[in-house]
Design a protein around this motif. Structure first.
Motif, mmCIF file in Angstrom:
data_model
loop_
_atom_site.group_PDB
_atom_site.id
_atom_site.type_symbol
_atom_site.label_atom_id
_atom_site.label_comp_id
_atom_site.label_asym_id
_atom_site.label_seq_id
_atom_site.Cartn_x
_atom_site.Cartn_y
_atom_site.Cartn_z
ATOM 1 N N GLY A 28 4.757 1.295 3.391
ATOM 2 C CA GLY A 28 4.618 1.192 1.945
ATOM 3 C C GLY A 28 5.461 2.215 1.202
ATOM 4 N N LYS A 29 5.554 3.419 1.746
ATOM 5 C CA LYS A 29 6.394 4.449 1.127
ATOM 6 C C LYS A 29 7.850 3.995 1.093
ATOM 7 C CE LYS A 29 3.615 8.582 2.122
ATOM 8 N NZ LYS A 29 2.419 7.908 2.652
ATOM 9 N N LYS A 30 8.315 3.409 2.199
ATOM 10 C CA LYS A 30 9.700 2.926 2.247
ATOM 11 C C LYS A 30 9.916 1.781 1.260
ATOM 12 C CE LYS A 30 10.488 4.213 7.085
ATOM 13 N NZ LYS A 30 10.766 3.710 8.466
ATOM 14 N N ALA A 31 8.886 0.966 1.094
ATOM 15 C CA ALA A 31 8.983 -0.186 0.193
ATOM 16 C C ALA A 31 8.700 0.185 -1.263
ATOM 17 C CB ALA A 31 8.014 -1.273 0.645
ATOM 18 N N PHE A 36 0.836 -1.205 0.000
ATOM 19 C CA PHE A 36 0.000 0.000 0.000
ATOM 20 C C PHE A 36 0.867 1.250 0.000
ATOM 21 C CE2 PHE A 36 -2.684 2.931 2.814
ATOM 22 C CZ PHE A 36 -3.391 3.450 1.742
ATOM 23 N N SER A 37 0.709 2.078 -1.017
ATOM 24 C CA SER A 37 1.569 3.251 -1.183
ATOM 25 C C SER A 37 1.298 4.349 -0.163
ATOM 26 C CB SER A 37 1.389 3.830 -2.588
ATOM 27 O OG SER A 37 0.054 4.262 -2.812
#
Length: 359
Positions: free
Chosen positions: A230-233, A224-225
């Motif tokens: 999710g941002k880190k990924a 999930f962005s």
């Protein structure tokens, strides 16, 4: 609500991995007359140290906590070990799995002190008191506000929106066979579209590029962005099946804290989840188990719970943190399914869903 102590939850690897936390006597379980009481739960169990210590001081019991994976895994493990249980109390069986636990004789009756102050809407086993309601929450689709603003696209608000071409390849959900929120989302669609319509809906959702992963942790923190994880990924899915209380977590745990939540909730996609605790049928320390269940419905625990497990208290008049009111209010009209309907149809729904979506 299963899944929900978002950033501190321990993810146990493997189907039957066992994690231990909290006070421990170093033994393998409780015994009659013991001053240790053992709570078996899913991974999302959490309580403030001071609140737990207060219970231990007042009651004279030491609490030992065994975390046993996702809610579905934990319930299945408890059923398999019911003749020689790992503990005295089980916390975390929800309304999607309740009939499975009750039909397998997992719990013995106990009417908790203070149960009269618990809203009757949550007392799904009121006549027999085999389980005690502890919390509730709403499983809903969450969206990444920045993504939709950047793409000048209105975020979805309903189940119907999710099958529109504009939202193709944007949604990630959890496996309904292995994940509590995944199962809740499936039940929500069954409630919305009925026995004759839910499979057709999922065919359209599959054709519209829905992605299915094993559990909430992977869906929310890796795919999930809109989440911090999710941002880190560098996640690329701006829609995820999570909880109405996820946006407050994004605010509370952010550093620095944003003025508004970076994520929102599609309020027309919510399913009401209720979690219960029960005294295990072959508990060795029944007195300690009863005291622990009383504690779980006490005002002290109920008001401590929201910011630890990101769920709502069931106790009438229990205070709810301001962050919940501002960023994650409970759904006004969530989908629900009657317990007897879930009991009758859940396994067939999951079997049909698995064949339809995963194969």
């Amino acid at each position: 609500m299963n899944s929900k102590k978002y950033w501190a939850a321990v993810v146990c690897l493997g189907l039957v991995t066992l994690c231990a936390c909290g006070s421990s006597d170093g033994g393998s379980g409780s015994s009659a007359g013991s001053k240790t009481v053992t709570l078996v739960s899913h991974d999302s169990w959490a309580v403030s140290k001071s609140v737990l210590q207060d219970f231990e001081t007042k009651s004279g019991y030491k609490v030992r906590v065994l975390k046993d994976g996702d809610a579905g895994q934990a319930v299945n493990k408890a059923i398999l070990t019911k003749d020689n249980p790992q503990g005295d109390v089980f916390f975390g069986v929800d309304n999607t799995l309740l009939s499975r636990a009750l039909d397998n004789g997992l719990f013995q009756p106990y009417e908790a002190k203070g149960l009269g102050q618990v809203d009757s809407a949550y007392q799904l086993d009121a006549g027999k008191h085999r389980v005690t309601p502890i919390d509730y929450g709403d499983i809903c689709v969450n969206y990444d506000k920045k993504y939709f603003a950047d793409h000048k696209l209105a975020p979805p608000t309903s189940y119907d929106d999710l099958i529109k071409p504009a939202y193709k390849n944007l949604l990630v959900t959890e496996n309904a066979a292995t994940s509590s929120p995944g199962l809740g989302f499936l039940l929500g669609t069954a409630a919305k579209y009925g026995d004759d319509g839910w499979e057709g809906y999922w065919k359209k959702l599959k054709a519209n590029g829905v992605k299915v992963v094993d559990g909430w942790e992977q869906a929310y923190n890796e795919e999930f962005s809109g989440s911090a994880g999710g941002k880190k990924a560098k996640a690329d899915r701006p829609l995820v099946v999570s909880y109405a209380s996820s946006p407050p977590a994004e605010v509370i745990y952010a550093d620095p804290k944003p003025t508004t939540a970076p994520t929102g909730v599609a309020t027309g996609t919510c399913f009401r989840q209720i979690e219960f605790a029960g005294l295990l049928s072959n508990a060795k320390n029944t007195a300690g188990g009863k005291a622990l269940i009383d504690f779980l419905v006490s005002r002290e625990f109920q008001e401590d719970m929201p910011l630890n497990m990101f769920v709502y208290p069931v106790l009438k008049g229990a205070a709810v943190p301001a962050e919940f009111t501002e960023y994650g209010p409970a759904a006004k009209d969530p989908e629900t399914v009657a317990p007897d309907k879930i009991a009758a149809d859940r396994d067939q729904w999951v079997k049909s869903w698995t064949s339809l979506v995963l194969k």
